[in-house]
Scaffold this motif. Structure first.
Motif, PDB file in Angstrom:
ATOM      1  N   GLN A 338       0.834  -1.207   0.000  1.00  0.00           N
ATOM      2  CA  GLN A 338       0.000   0.000   0.000  1.00  0.00           C
ATOM      3  C   GLN A 338       0.869   1.259   0.000  1.00  0.00           C
ATOM      4  O   GLN A 338       0.556   2.249  -0.673  1.00  0.00           O
ATOM      5  CB  GLN A 338      -0.922   0.004   1.230  1.00  0.00           C
ATOM      6  CG  GLN A 338      -2.053  -1.003   1.162  1.00  0.00           C
ATOM      7  CD  GLN A 338      -2.830  -1.083   2.464  1.00  0.00           C
ATOM      8  OE1 GLN A 338      -2.407  -0.551   3.497  1.00  0.00           O
ATOM      9  NE2 GLN A 338      -3.952  -1.768   2.445  1.00  0.00           N
ATOM     10  N   LEU A 339       1.965   1.227   0.742  1.00  0.00           N
ATOM     11  CA  LEU A 339       2.854   2.379   0.789  1.00  0.00           C
ATOM     12  C   LEU A 339       3.649   2.532  -0.508  1.00  0.00           C
ATOM     13  O   LEU A 339       3.942   3.647  -0.939  1.00  0.00           O
ATOM     14  CB  LEU A 339       3.787   2.265   1.994  1.00  0.00           C
ATOM     15  CG  LEU A 339       3.057   2.456   3.329  1.00  0.00           C
ATOM     16  CD1 LEU A 339       3.907   1.966   4.484  1.00  0.00           C
ATOM     17  CD2 LEU A 339       2.676   3.909   3.543  1.00  0.00           C
ATOM     18  N   ILE A 340       3.988   1.422  -1.130  1.00  0.00           N
ATOM     19  CA  ILE A 340       4.620   1.491  -2.445  1.00  0.00           C
ATOM     20  C   ILE A 340       3.658   2.135  -3.444  1.00  0.00           C
ATOM     21  O   ILE A 340       4.043   3.010  -4.227  1.00  0.00           O
ATOM     22  CB  ILE A 340       5.045   0.090  -2.918  1.00  0.00           C
ATOM     23  CG1 ILE A 340       6.228  -0.407  -2.089  1.00  0.00           C
ATOM     24  CG2 ILE A 340       5.405   0.099  -4.405  1.00  0.00           C
ATOM     25  CD1 ILE A 340       6.633  -1.843  -2.379  1.00  0.00           C
ATOM     26  N   GLU A 341       2.392   1.730  -3.409  1.00  0.00           N
ATOM     27  CA  GLU A 341       1.397   2.313  -4.313  1.00  0.00           C
ATOM     28  C   GLU A 341       1.215   3.801  -4.043  1.00  0.00           C
ATOM     29  O   GLU A 341       1.043   4.596  -4.978  1.00  0.00           O
ATOM     30  CB  GLU A 341       0.063   1.575  -4.160  1.00  0.00           C
ATOM     31  CG  GLU A 341       0.084   0.159  -4.721  1.00  0.00           C
ATOM     32  CD  GLU A 341      -1.248  -0.546  -4.531  1.00  0.00           C
ATOM     33  OE1 GLU A 341      -1.907  -0.305  -3.484  1.00  0.00           O
ATOM     34  OE2 GLU A 341      -1.646  -1.336  -5.417  1.00  0.00           O
ATOM     35  N   MET A 342       1.244   4.196  -2.768  1.00  0.00           N
ATOM     36  CA  MET A 342       1.148   5.618  -2.447  1.00  0.00           C
ATOM     37  C   MET A 342       2.330   6.376  -3.045  1.00  0.00           C
ATOM     38  O   MET A 342       2.168   7.467  -3.616  1.00  0.00           O
ATOM     39  CB  MET A 342       1.114   5.816  -0.930  1.00  0.00           C
ATOM     40  CG  MET A 342       1.019   7.284  -0.514  1.00  0.00           C
ATOM     41  SD  MET A 342       1.170   7.554   1.272  1.00  0.00           S
ATOM     42  CE  MET A 342       2.942   7.332   1.493  1.00  0.00           C
ATOM     43  N   ALA A 343       3.523   5.815  -2.923  1.00  0.00           N
ATOM     44  CA  ALA A 343       4.702   6.469  -3.487  1.00  0.00           C
ATOM     45  C   ALA A 343       4.586   6.597  -5.003  1.00  0.00           C
ATOM     46  O   ALA A 343       4.963   7.625  -5.584  1.00  0.00           O
ATOM     47  CB  ALA A 343       5.957   5.675  -3.113  1.00  0.00           C
ATOM     48  N   TYR A 383      -3.993  10.688   3.127  1.00  0.00           N
ATOM     49  CA  TYR A 383      -3.848   9.742   2.026  1.00  0.00           C
ATOM     50  C   TYR A 383      -2.872   8.627   2.365  1.00  0.00           C
ATOM     51  O   TYR A 383      -2.803   7.610   1.676  1.00  0.00           O
ATOM     52  CB  TYR A 383      -3.385  10.472   0.760  1.00  0.00           C
ATOM     53  CG  TYR A 383      -2.155  11.323   0.940  1.00  0.00           C
ATOM     54  CD1 TYR A 383      -0.886  10.759   0.955  1.00  0.00           C
ATOM     55  CD2 TYR A 383      -2.262  12.695   1.124  1.00  0.00           C
ATOM     56  CE1 TYR A 383       0.247  11.535   1.150  1.00  0.00           C
ATOM     57  CE2 TYR A 383      -1.131  13.493   1.311  1.00  0.00           C
ATOM     58  CZ  TYR A 383       0.113  12.900   1.318  1.00  0.00           C
ATOM     59  OH  TYR A 383       1.235  13.666   1.505  1.00  0.00           O
ATOM     60  N   LYS A 384      -2.071   8.808   3.424  1.00  0.00           N
ATOM     61  CA  LYS A 384      -1.134   7.759   3.816  1.00  0.00           C
ATOM     62  C   LYS A 384      -1.902   6.588   4.430  1.00  0.00           C
ATOM     63  O   LYS A 384      -2.699   6.783   5.357  1.00  0.00           O
ATOM     64  CB  LYS A 384      -0.130   8.301   4.829  1.00  0.00           C
ATOM     65  CG  LYS A 384       0.908   7.275   5.262  1.00  0.00           C
ATOM     66  CD  LYS A 384       1.808   7.833   6.354  1.00  0.00           C
ATOM     67  CE  LYS A 384       2.761   6.768   6.858  1.00  0.00           C
ATOM     68  NZ  LYS A 384       3.569   7.237   8.013  1.00  0.00           N
ATOM     69  N   PRO A 385      -1.693   5.357   3.924  1.00  0.00           N
ATOM     70  CA  PRO A 385      -2.423   4.201   4.461  1.00  0.00           C
ATOM     71  C   PRO A 385      -2.203   4.038   5.960  1.00  0.00           C
ATOM     72  O   PRO A 385      -1.075   4.121   6.453  1.00  0.00           O
ATOM     73  CB  PRO A 385      -1.834   3.022   3.681  1.00  0.00           C
ATOM     74  CG  PRO A 385      -1.328   3.624   2.421  1.00  0.00           C
ATOM     75  CD  PRO A 385      -0.838   4.992   2.793  1.00  0.00           C
ATOM     76  N   LYS A 386      -3.292   3.802   6.672  1.00  0.00           N
ATOM     77  CA  LYS A 386      -3.219   3.602   8.119  1.00  0.00           C
ATOM     78  C   LYS A 386      -2.476   2.312   8.448  1.00  0.00           C
ATOM     79  O   LYS A 386      -2.567   1.325   7.720  1.00  0.00           O
ATOM     80  CB  LYS A 386      -4.633   3.526   8.705  1.00  0.00           C
ATOM     81  CG  LYS A 386      -5.306   4.870   8.888  1.00  0.00           C
ATOM     82  CD  LYS A 386      -4.887   5.489  10.204  1.00  0.00           C
ATOM     83  CE  LYS A 386      -5.768   6.681  10.565  1.00  0.00           C
ATOM     84  NZ  LYS A 386      -5.331   7.292  11.833  1.00  0.00           N
ATOM     85  N   PRO A 387      -1.741   2.298   9.550  1.00  0.00           N
ATOM     86  CA  PRO A 387      -1.099   1.053   9.972  1.00  0.00           C
ATOM     87  C   PRO A 387      -2.133   0.086  10.538  1.00  0.00           C
ATOM     88  O   PRO A 387      -2.533   0.177  11.705  1.00  0.00           O
ATOM     89  CB  PRO A 387      -0.114   1.515  11.053  1.00  0.00           C
ATOM     90  CG  PRO A 387      -0.667   2.799  11.556  1.00  0.00           C
ATOM     91  CD  PRO A 387      -1.390   3.432  10.423  1.00  0.00           C
ATOM     92  N   ARG A 388      -2.585  -0.827   9.691  1.00  0.00           N
ATOM     93  CA  ARG A 388      -3.574  -1.821  10.121  1.00  0.00           C
ATOM     94  C   ARG A 388      -3.461  -3.049   9.229  1.00  0.00           C
ATOM     95  O   ARG A 388      -2.995  -2.973   8.096  1.00  0.00           O
ATOM     96  CB  ARG A 388      -4.983  -1.244  10.070  1.00  0.00           C
ATOM     97  CG  ARG A 388      -5.449  -0.814   8.691  1.00  0.00           C
ATOM     98  CD  ARG A 388      -6.777  -0.093   8.782  1.00  0.00           C
ATOM     99  NE  ARG A 388      -7.230   0.409   7.497  1.00  0.00           N
ATOM    100  CZ  ARG A 388      -8.161   1.339   7.345  1.00  0.00           C
ATOM    101  NH1 ARG A 388      -8.739   1.873   8.399  1.00  0.00           N
ATOM    102  NH2 ARG A 388      -8.514   1.736   6.150  1.00  0.00           N
ATOM    103  N   PHE A 389      -3.903  -4.181   9.749  1.00  0.00           N
ATOM    104  CA  PHE A 389      -3.810  -5.448   9.043  1.00  0.00           C
ATOM    105  C   PHE A 389      -5.207  -6.003   8.789  1.00  0.00           C
ATOM    106  O   PHE A 389      -6.086  -5.919   9.658  1.00  0.00           O
ATOM    107  CB  PHE A 389      -3.012  -6.469   9.853  1.00  0.00           C
ATOM    108  CG  PHE A 389      -1.652  -5.984  10.268  1.00  0.00           C
ATOM    109  CD1 PHE A 389      -0.775  -5.476   9.323  1.00  0.00           C
ATOM    110  CD2 PHE A 389      -1.250  -6.045  11.588  1.00  0.00           C
ATOM    111  CE1 PHE A 389       0.490  -5.021   9.698  1.00  0.00           C
ATOM    112  CE2 PHE A 389       0.011  -5.598  11.975  1.00  0.00           C
ATOM    113  CZ  PHE A 389       0.884  -5.087  11.027  1.00  0.00           C
ATOM    114  N   SER A 390      -5.403  -6.593   7.614  1.00  0.00           N
ATOM    115  CA  SER A 390      -6.674  -7.243   7.317  1.00  0.00           C
ATOM    116  C   SER A 390      -6.642  -8.723   7.690  1.00  0.00           C
ATOM    117  O   SER A 390      -7.680  -9.358   7.813  1.00  0.00           O
ATOM    118  CB  SER A 390      -7.005  -7.087   5.829  1.00  0.00           C
ATOM    119  OG  SER A 390      -6.042  -7.743   5.029  1.00  0.00           O
ATOM    120  N   LYS A 391      -5.439  -9.275   7.870  1.00  0.00           N
ATOM    121  CA  LYS A 391      -5.297 -10.668   8.286  1.00  0.00           C
ATOM    122  C   LYS A 391      -4.007 -10.800   9.073  1.00  0.00           C
ATOM    123  O   LYS A 391      -3.080  -9.992   8.920  1.00  0.00           O
ATOM    124  CB  LYS A 391      -5.271 -11.596   7.069  1.00  0.00           C
ATOM    125  CG  LYS A 391      -4.221 -11.241   6.035  1.00  0.00           C
ATOM    126  CD  LYS A 391      -4.361 -12.095   4.796  1.00  0.00           C
ATOM    127  CE  LYS A 391      -3.358 -11.645   3.712  1.00  0.00           C
ATOM    128  NZ  LYS A 391      -3.517 -12.440   2.474  1.00  0.00           N
TER     129      LYS A 391
END
Length: 532
Positions: A338-343, A383-391
């Motif tokens: 997600q952070l790579i995509e933001m960059a 817009y920075k992805p929150k630090p959270r996990f879906s699994k």
């Protein structure tokens, strides 16, 4: 060739990620050996931006404040169009996780601090000028063939190995793990300066198709410029002193000052296909390569270290089964990508292909200023992805992924302690283990109704009561829990956890929300997960 006694964890690479992992494992009382092929930690500038999540991980290791003393704290960015007029500003003011969202630092100082930090621990060892040249493993351990600077070799055996050996990672190749993603066609010139004459302390982003670039302030009057190479330009051409002088002359008052480094780079957006193979783990650039447009490459690596360290410690200390280690692969890649995509998206903003697109971009961002929610989305860096996990290693509570508190990083407010009436950051109260938190107006009855927790003693679980801002943190009757007061109301604001007990992992992610009205099912699921 000699063989040593088996080490619990061996880290290959004494860069910031490897040294960070070593400090965290040492804080969790795990012996570590770090093997580094170079003679010292890095001496030249590299990464320059550190975020709140990374500073929080350093806080767990006891090194946040020493680094912050060397940082240019809390700065934002200004985006400039082709006419050098600002059209957007990123200037976050919140500190939900206890530290500024973005600060500038010098990687040599960070690495020196981390290396020096290991001297606090008798069972931490760093071996410079040694290179891993071979690797074999079975179900129980990993054997490394290590070559010393004099050419002699020895066999080093470890229960687990962490590959923190950079983007080209020899260890990644030794375990036959590939990378997927892509490489940018355009190269970039990096120029690091010392003694800048420019007093502006925000980043300038030049969204100009004639020459996209970035101008980043650093601590102690350092400054970095990054410029995209244009079609037909060569590495030799753009690193010539006359070429660099013209670039600096066109972008501020720093022409003629000391150049510490000039380097042409190719940027990548790539990720390893596996982050764990057997007992070998990939971290940092060995696992993911991030374009620099968001300043998240090093920060993602420090997140890897924070995630893996407590899990290795829990297994080696006999608190958990090795199955918990599988959650490293489950949790980290999604957030890192997600952070790579933001960059990548920020890179598109920085690099408009034509003047028409540049002016259209500028007009669009100016229009957003008329819409407060959209404007705050940009300025507050939402817009920075929150630090959270879906699994991963947690117990779901059934709530929507965007609303659940499970799998998210816990806020870190300022709290007032019961015994000295002083304020502290919450993590300094939580310590290094698991914590059970109750947000309550009556600390003396905070855990009434909670069933026995079969795993409490094994985990060394610490109970903490957080009283809301407008209530006393000091119970009328003795309490077995540590009690603090939410000084500014930030914990209550960000969690709204009056209806649950929060089980928090050592990396400050919420593992479970135990409902106060009906806790039995959540406790049973936690018991199953923690004892499997």
């Amino acid at each position: 060739m000699t063989t040593e006694t088996m080490t619990p964890v061996t880290i290959v690479g004494a860069g910031p990620v490897g040294l960070m992992l070593a400090n965290l494992l040492s804080a969790y009382n795990i012996p570590v050996v770090v093997i580094e092929k170079n003679a010292t930690t890095v001496q030249a500038p590299r990464a320059v931006s550190i975020d709140d999540e990374s500073l929080r991980a350093l806080q767990i290791a006891g090194l946040a404040d020493p680094l912050k003393a060397k940082c240019a704290m809390d700065y934002g960015s200004v985006y400039l169009g082709p006419g050098r007029r600002p059209f957007a500003r990123v200037s976050p003011t919140s500190a939900e996780y206890g530290h500024p969202r973005r600060s500038a630092f010098a990687q040599p100082e960070l690495e020196a601090l981390l290396a020096d930090g290991l001297k606090r621990f008798a069972r931490a060892e760093v071996r410079f000028e040694q290179e891993v040249v071979g690797l074999t493993q079975n179900d129980n351990h990993v054997t490394l063939e290590v070559k010393r600077s004099d050419g002699s070799t020895y066999m080093h055996t470890s229960r687990y190995v962490a590959a923190c050996d950079g983007g080209r990672s020899p260890l990644r190749h030794m375990i036959n793990v590939g990378m997927q993603g892509y490489t940018y066609e355009k190269k970039w010139l990096i120029i690091d300066l010392k003694g800048t004459r420019d007093n502006f302390r925000e980043t300038r982003v030049y969204c100009d198709p004639r020459r996209p670039g970035i101008n980043l302030p650093g601590p102690n009057r350092t400054r970095r410029f990054e410029f995209m190479l244009l079609e037909g330009e060569t590495d030799e051409q753009v690193t010539h002193p006359d070429f660099i002088s013209k670039l600096l002359r066109d972008h501020g008052p720093d022409e003629g000052i000391e150049i510490v480094r000039k380097q042409v780079y190719t940027f990548h957006a790539r990720m390893a296909t596996d982050w764990k193979k057997g007992n070998v783990f990939l971290l940092g650039d060995a696992a993911h390569l991030t374009p620099p447009f968001a300043g998240q490459g090093l920060n993602s690596g420090l997140r890897d270290a924070a995630n893996l360290s407590w899990k290795l410690a829990a297994v080696l200390n006999g608190q958990m089964a090795p199955a918990v280690l599988e959650s490293y692969q489950q949790e980290r890649p999604e957030h890192a990508w997600q952070l790579i995509e933001m960059a990548v998206k920020l890179g598109r903003v920085m690099m408009p292909e034509t003047m028409f697109k540049a002016h259209l971009l500028e007009a669009g961002f100016r229009a957003l200023q008329l819409i407060p929610p959209a404007h705050e989305y940009i300025t507050q860096m939402r817009y920075k992805p929150k630090p959270r996990f879906s699994k991963g290693f947690f117990v779901r509570d059934g709530a929507d992924l965007k609303k659940t508190r499970v799998g998210r990083m816990l806020p870190q407010p300022w709290v007032e302690t019961e015994h000295d009436r002083k304020t502290h950051r919450l993590d300094d109260i939580l310590g290094h283990g698991f914590t059970l938190i109750a947000l309550t107006e009556t600390p003396e009855t905070a855990f009434e109704g909670l069933p026995p927790l079969p795993f409490e003693e094994k985990l060394g679980l610490k109970r903490v009561c957080i009283a809301p801002r407008y209530y006393n943190a000091f119970p009328a009757a003795p309490s077995a829990a540590t009690t603090v007061r939410d000084v500014y109301g930030d914990f209550e604001k960000h969690t709204n956890a009056h209806d649950v007990w929060l089980l928090v992992r050592p990396d400050r992610y919420v593992m479970a929300c135990i409902p106060r009205q009906s806790p039995q099912a959540a406790v049973a699921e936690l018991t199953r997960l923690l004892e499997s």
